[in-house]
Design a protein around this motif. Structure first.
Motif, PDB file in Angstrom:
ATOM      1  N   VAL A  27       0.846  -1.178   0.000  1.00 16.47           N
ATOM      2  CA  VAL A  27       0.000   0.000   0.000  1.00 16.47           C
ATOM      3  C   VAL A  27       0.890   1.238   0.000  1.00 16.47           C
ATOM      4  O   VAL A  27       1.821   1.335   0.802  1.00 16.47           O
ATOM      5  CB  VAL A  27      -0.938   0.015   1.227  1.00 16.47           C
ATOM      6  CG1 VAL A  27      -1.761   1.303   1.245  1.00 16.47           C
ATOM      7  CG2 VAL A  27      -1.843  -1.201   1.219  1.00 16.47           C
ATOM      8  N   PHE A  28       0.625   2.167  -0.875  1.00 19.17           N
ATOM      9  CA  PHE A  28       1.423   3.385  -0.907  1.00 19.17           C
ATOM     10  C   PHE A  28       0.494   4.586  -0.860  1.00 19.17           C
ATOM     11  O   PHE A  28      -0.692   4.498  -1.158  1.00 19.17           O
ATOM     12  CB  PHE A  28       2.317   3.436  -2.146  1.00 19.17           C
ATOM     13  CG  PHE A  28       1.567   3.475  -3.446  1.00 19.17           C
ATOM     14  CD1 PHE A  28       1.202   4.678  -4.033  1.00 19.17           C
ATOM     15  CD2 PHE A  28       1.202   2.297  -4.085  1.00 19.17           C
ATOM     16  CE1 PHE A  28       0.510   4.711  -5.229  1.00 19.17           C
ATOM     17  CE2 PHE A  28       0.508   2.329  -5.284  1.00 19.17           C
ATOM     18  CZ  PHE A  28       0.161   3.537  -5.855  1.00 19.17           C
ATOM     19  N   GLU A  29       1.051   5.734  -0.484  1.00 15.17           N
ATOM     20  CA  GLU A  29       0.283   6.961  -0.408  1.00 15.17           C
ATOM     21  C   GLU A  29       0.170   7.571  -1.795  1.00 15.17           C
ATOM     22  O   GLU A  29       1.170   8.001  -2.369  1.00 15.17           O
ATOM     23  CB  GLU A  29       0.949   7.940   0.570  1.00 15.17           C
ATOM     24  CG  GLU A  29       0.974   7.463   2.008  1.00 15.17           C
ATOM     25  CD  GLU A  29      -0.431   7.318   2.585  1.00 15.17           C
ATOM     26  OE1 GLU A  29      -1.320   8.092   2.176  1.00 15.17           O
ATOM     27  OE2 GLU A  29      -0.635   6.427   3.418  1.00 15.17           O
ATOM     28  N   ILE A  30      -1.030   7.597  -2.322  1.00 14.23           N
ATOM     29  CA  ILE A  30      -1.241   8.097  -3.676  1.00 14.23           C
ATOM     30  C   ILE A  30      -0.820   9.554  -3.784  1.00 14.23           C
ATOM     31  O   ILE A  30      -0.042   9.946  -4.664  1.00 14.23           O
ATOM     32  CB  ILE A  30      -2.718   7.940  -4.075  1.00 14.23           C
ATOM     33  CG1 ILE A  30      -3.094   6.462  -4.155  1.00 14.23           C
ATOM     34  CG2 ILE A  30      -3.010   8.638  -5.396  1.00 14.23           C
ATOM     35  CD1 ILE A  30      -4.565   6.209  -4.418  1.00 14.23           C
ATOM     36  N   GLY A  31      -1.338  10.389  -2.866  1.00 15.79           N
ATOM     37  CA  GLY A  31      -1.070  11.818  -2.951  1.00 15.79           C
ATOM     38  C   GLY A  31       0.393  12.162  -2.773  1.00 15.79           C
ATOM     39  O   GLY A  31       0.969  12.949  -3.546  1.00 15.79           O
ATOM     40  N   ASN A  32       1.027  11.583  -1.746  1.00 10.43           N
ATOM     41  CA  ASN A  32       2.435  11.896  -1.484  1.00 10.43           C
ATOM     42  C   ASN A  32       3.336  11.490  -2.637  1.00 10.43           C
ATOM     43  O   ASN A  32       4.272  12.218  -3.003  1.00 10.43           O
ATOM     44  CB  ASN A  32       2.889  11.200  -0.196  1.00 10.43           C
ATOM     45  CG  ASN A  32       2.324  11.863   1.047  1.00 10.43           C
ATOM     46  OD1 ASN A  32       1.959  13.042   1.013  1.00 10.43           O
ATOM     47  ND2 ASN A  32       2.238  11.127   2.137  1.00 10.43           N
ATOM     48  N   SER A  33       3.072  10.332  -3.228  1.00  8.45           N
ATOM     49  CA  SER A  33       3.930   9.873  -4.320  1.00  8.45           C
ATOM     50  C   SER A  33       3.768  10.750  -5.558  1.00  8.45           C
ATOM     51  O   SER A  33       4.736  11.012  -6.279  1.00  8.45           O
ATOM     52  CB  SER A  33       3.626   8.411  -4.658  1.00  8.45           C
ATOM     53  OG  SER A  33       2.288   8.271  -5.091  1.00  8.45           O
ATOM     54  N   LEU A  34       2.564  11.256  -5.793  1.00  8.27           N
ATOM     55  CA  LEU A  34       2.367  12.186  -6.911  1.00  8.27           C
ATOM     56  C   LEU A  34       3.128  13.488  -6.667  1.00  8.27           C
ATOM     57  O   LEU A  34       3.800  14.012  -7.556  1.00  8.27           O
ATOM     58  CB  LEU A  34       0.876  12.487  -7.093  1.00  8.27           C
ATOM     59  CG  LEU A  34      -0.008  11.345  -7.609  1.00  8.27           C
ATOM     60  CD1 LEU A  34      -1.475  11.746  -7.556  1.00  8.27           C
ATOM     61  CD2 LEU A  34       0.376  10.964  -9.033  1.00  8.27           C
ATOM     62  N   ARG A  35       3.004  14.026  -5.437  1.00  8.65           N
ATOM     63  CA  ARG A  35       3.681  15.285  -5.115  1.00  8.65           C
ATOM     64  C   ARG A  35       5.197  15.143  -5.197  1.00  8.65           C
ATOM     65  O   ARG A  35       5.889  16.003  -5.754  1.00  8.65           O
ATOM     66  CB  ARG A  35       3.280  15.745  -3.716  1.00  8.65           C
ATOM     67  CG  ARG A  35       3.838  17.131  -3.348  1.00  8.65           C
ATOM     68  CD  ARG A  35       3.550  17.508  -1.919  1.00  8.65           C
ATOM     69  NE  ARG A  35       2.128  17.421  -1.620  1.00  8.65           N
ATOM     70  CZ  ARG A  35       1.579  16.464  -0.881  1.00  8.65           C
ATOM     71  NH1 ARG A  35       2.335  15.490  -0.379  1.00  8.65           N
ATOM     72  NH2 ARG A  35       0.291  16.450  -0.659  1.00  8.65           N
ATOM     73  N   GLU A  36       5.714  14.039  -4.661  1.00 10.45           N
ATOM     74  CA  GLU A  36       7.165  13.834  -4.691  1.00 10.45           C
ATOM     75  C   GLU A  36       7.680  13.697  -6.114  1.00 10.45           C
ATOM     76  O   GLU A  36       8.740  14.233  -6.468  1.00 10.45           O
ATOM     77  CB  GLU A  36       7.520  12.590  -3.878  1.00 10.45           C
ATOM     78  CG  GLU A  36       7.308  12.771  -2.379  1.00 10.45           C
ATOM     79  CD  GLU A  36       7.485  11.470  -1.613  1.00 10.45           C
ATOM     80  OE1 GLU A  36       7.783  10.450  -2.275  1.00 10.45           O
ATOM     81  OE2 GLU A  36       7.326  11.486  -0.385  1.00 10.45           O
TER      82      GLU A  36
END
Length: 256
Positions: free
Chosen positions: A3-12
């Motif tokens: 499971v990964f953080e959708i929002g954080n990975s997009l921002r990064e």
């Protein structure tokens, strides 16, 4: 399953590439507030589940990420099982199905009664000395044959001709005043996806061989719509879901 953080990975991914929201908005045609909502995982800001999925895939692919992976992660954690229009239309279909079942029961009972009467009349004829017989009213075989023949022909060539002759929608969508994101499906919300994407200003999409279309519109006020050669003048002025048939365009739901 990872499971990964959708929002954080997009921002990064965006920050690693030194990209700003206004530039991405201009190149993807997705509003800046929706891009920020995806990065914050505030999916309720978007007009609906359809928009979340479409924008999420587009944004992830733009950043060089696996759009399908993000779509699967969202669907497993956030997506609703059904769209509202489908839920709203399910109850009328259930009532119609119950009426059809009731009609079938009545027809079956009537057929049983008719057959019983015929058997009784036939047995009475065997025990009679008379060479002739006056049938009871409504018990002759001729009406039964006449009623059965049309139902058989509907599955043959005549039925195929009627199906082919059913009226079809001739829909032309043109982005005349700006861009508009569209999702078009055959039949309903769970129908086959015919087209999805941003119709840029000056572009046109045509749908000419379907009897019913389900369309999710982002910026309907930017569109010129022609149905069967006639201009449609009463489109919604905000994001909406509409159903198109030969009878016209009907708004199912709207959202800001």
């Amino acid at each position: 399953m990872l499971v990964f953080e959708i929002g954080n990975s997009l921002r990064e991914a965006r920050l690693r590439q030194g990209l700003e929201i206004p530039r991405i908005e201009a190149e993807t045609k997705i509003r800046g507030k929706y891009l920020r909502a995806l990065e914050e995982e505030q999916f309720e800001v978007l007009p609906g589940d359809t928009y979340v999925k479409g924008f999420l895939r587009t944004y992830a692919d733009y950043l060089g990420l696996d759009g399908q992976l993000y779509l699967d992660e969202y669907s497993s954690r956030f997506a609703a099982a059904e769209e509202v229009p489908f839920a709203q239309s399910a109850e009328p279909r259930r009532r119609q199905r119950r009426r059809m079942e009731s009609n079938l029961v009545v027809v079956a009972l009537a057929a049983i009664v008719a057959v019983t009467i015929l058997v009784v009349v036939g047995l009475s004829g065997l025990g009679s000395d008379s060479g002739g017989e006056t049938p009871l009213p409504g018990t002759t075989t001729e009406p039964t044959t006449t009623e059965a023949e049309p139902s058989a022909t509907t599955t043959g060539a005549d039925g195929a001709e009627e199906e082919a002759a059913a009226p079809r929608v001739r829909l032309v969508l043109t982005a005349a005043r700006g861009d508009s994101f569209l999702q078009v499906r055959n039949g309903g919300v769970n129908g086959r996806l015919l087209w999805e994407g941003t119709l840029e200003q000056g572009q046109t999409q045509r749908f000419l061989k379907y009897r019913r279309l389900w369309i999710d519109l982002d910026e309907p006020q930017n569109l010129n719509v022609k149905l069967n050669g006639r201009r449609v003048a009463d489109l919604p002025t905000e994001p909406a879901v509409v159903v198109v048939t030969v009878d016209g365009v009907r708004t199912i739901s709207t959202g800001s």
